[in-house]
Write a protein that holds these residues in place. Sequence first.
Motif, PDB file in Angstrom:
ATOM      1  N   UNK A   1       0.851  -1.185   0.000  1.00  0.00           N
ATOM      2  CA  UNK A   1       0.000   0.000   0.000  1.00  0.00           C
ATOM      3  C   UNK A   1       0.885   1.233   0.000  1.00  0.00           C
ATOM      4  N   UNK A   2       0.520   2.194  -0.811  1.00  0.00           N
ATOM      5  CA  UNK A   2       1.219   3.477  -0.850  1.00  0.00           C
ATOM      6  C   UNK A   2       0.225   4.574  -0.487  1.00  0.00           C
ATOM      7  N   UNK A   3       0.542   5.298   0.567  1.00  0.00           N
ATOM      8  CA  UNK A   3      -0.330   6.385   1.015  1.00  0.00           C
ATOM      9  C   UNK A   3      -1.233   5.952   2.149  1.00  0.00           C
ATOM     10  N   UNK A   4      -1.671   6.953   2.906  1.00  0.00           N
ATOM     11  CA  UNK A   4      -2.442   6.687   4.119  1.00  0.00           C
ATOM     12  C   UNK A   4      -3.770   5.999   3.818  1.00  0.00           C
ATOM     13  N   UNK A   5      -4.463   6.391   2.773  1.00  0.00           N
ATOM     14  CA  UNK A   5      -5.774   5.781   2.474  1.00  0.00           C
ATOM     15  C   UNK A   5      -5.632   4.300   2.139  1.00  0.00           C
ATOM     16  N   UNK A   6      -4.652   3.955   1.312  1.00  0.00           N
ATOM     17  CA  UNK A   6      -4.436   2.552   0.942  1.00  0.00           C
ATOM     18  C   UNK A   6      -3.996   1.740   2.157  1.00  0.00           C
ATOM     19  N   UNK A   7      -3.132   2.303   2.996  1.00  0.00           N
ATOM     20  CA  UNK A   7      -2.683   1.593   4.199  1.00  0.00           C
ATOM     21  C   UNK A   7      -3.849   1.351   5.150  1.00  0.00           C
ATOM     22  N   UNK A   8      -4.681   2.361   5.346  1.00  0.00           N
ATOM     23  CA  UNK A   8      -5.848   2.191   6.215  1.00  0.00           C
ATOM     24  C   UNK A   8      -6.821   1.154   5.656  1.00  0.00           C
ATOM     25  N   UNK A   9      -6.994   1.136   4.352  1.00  0.00           N
ATOM     26  CA  UNK A   9      -7.879   0.144   3.736  1.00  0.00           C
ATOM     27  C   UNK A   9      -7.381  -1.273   4.039  1.00  0.00           C
ATOM     28  N   UNK A  10      -6.077  -1.491   3.947  1.00  0.00           N
ATOM     29  CA  UNK A  10      -5.510  -2.797   4.260  1.00  0.00           C
ATOM     30  C   UNK A  10      -5.680  -3.154   5.727  1.00  0.00           C
ATOM     31  N   UNK A  11      -5.443  -2.199   6.610  1.00  0.00           N
ATOM     32  CA  UNK A  11      -5.606  -2.441   8.044  1.00  0.00           C
ATOM     33  C   UNK A  11      -7.067  -2.723   8.392  1.00  0.00           C
ATOM     34  N   UNK A  12      -7.980  -2.016   7.742  1.00  0.00           N
ATOM     35  CA  UNK A  12      -9.403  -2.271   7.969  1.00  0.00           C
ATOM     36  C   UNK A  12      -9.797  -3.647   7.463  1.00  0.00           C
ATOM     37  N   UNK A  13      -9.244  -4.040   6.315  1.00  0.00           N
ATOM     38  CA  UNK A  13      -9.565  -5.352   5.755  1.00  0.00           C
ATOM     39  C   UNK A  13      -9.180  -6.469   6.696  1.00  0.00           C
ATOM     40  N   UNK A  14      -7.937  -6.459   7.163  1.00  0.00           N
ATOM     41  CA  UNK A  14      -7.501  -7.493   8.099  1.00  0.00           C
ATOM     42  C   UNK A  14      -8.179  -7.294   9.450  1.00  0.00           C
ATOM     43  N   UNK A  15      -8.519  -6.057   9.761  1.00  0.00           N
ATOM     44  CA  UNK A  15      -9.211  -5.755  11.015  1.00  0.00           C
ATOM     45  C   UNK A  15     -10.567  -6.435  11.130  1.00  0.00           C
ATOM     46  N   UNK A  16     -11.166  -6.799  10.006  1.00  0.00           N
ATOM     47  CA  UNK A  16     -12.467  -7.473  10.030  1.00  0.00           C
ATOM     48  C   UNK A  16     -12.393  -8.857  10.663  1.00  0.00           C
ATOM     49  N   UNK A  17     -11.218  -9.481  10.630  1.00  0.00           N
ATOM     50  CA  UNK A  17     -11.056 -10.803  11.228  1.00  0.00           C
ATOM     51  C   UNK A  17     -10.122 -10.781  12.447  1.00  0.00           C
ATOM     52  N   UNK A  18      -9.560  -9.611  12.763  1.00  0.00           N
ATOM     53  CA  UNK A  18      -8.629  -9.475  13.886  1.00  0.00           C
ATOM     54  C   UNK A  18      -9.368  -9.651  15.207  1.00  0.00           C
ATOM     55  N   UNK A  19      -8.849 -10.554  16.032  1.00  0.00           N
ATOM     56  CA  UNK A  19      -9.417 -10.758  17.358  1.00  0.00           C
ATOM     57  C   UNK A  19      -8.519 -10.206  18.457  1.00  0.00           C
ATOM     58  N   UNK A  20      -7.217 -10.378  18.274  1.00  0.00           N
ATOM     59  CA  UNK A  20      -6.289  -9.968  19.329  1.00  0.00           C
ATOM     60  C   UNK A  20      -4.880  -9.901  18.768  1.00  0.00           C
ATOM     61  N   UNK A  21      -4.096  -8.993  19.330  1.00  0.00           N
ATOM     62  CA  UNK A  21      -2.668  -8.909  19.039  1.00  0.00           C
ATOM     63  C   UNK A  21      -1.950  -9.253  20.340  1.00  0.00           C
TER      64      UNK A  21
END
Length: 122
Positions: free
Chosen positions: A43-63
């Motif tokens: 991802x290049x740029x804040x919007x693309x990075x946030x989109x990726x984090x949100x995508x994985x965030x949909x299944x994220x339970x815990x870090x």
Amino acid sequence: MTTTRTARELAEAYFTAWEAGDFDTLRGLLAENVDFVGALGTASGVEAALAGLKGLGQVLEKIDMKVRVAEGDDVITWFDLHTSVAPPTPTANWMHVDDGKVTRIRVTFDPRMLLAGFERPS
């Protein structure tokens, strides 16, 4: 008086916000031109990075953070990524900080179990 967070503090805030699904806070931690490269994409740029984090965030339970090492403007965080689609995934994340913002993120892990989990029918 404005205080600039250290790279370690930024990394801590990043993971806390991501785990909580607080993408407004995440946006404030990332530079506009943040560059992300990981096992599942780039991802290049804040919007693309946030989109990726949100995508994985949909299944994220815990870090489950194991260790964080900071040296100057660089931070490496080793953690187990717990998701709803795969067993815990050991993960390494390297961040670089410039002028109080995360400018570069590199993530590595074995993506096979996550990819298999995404492919399973719901």
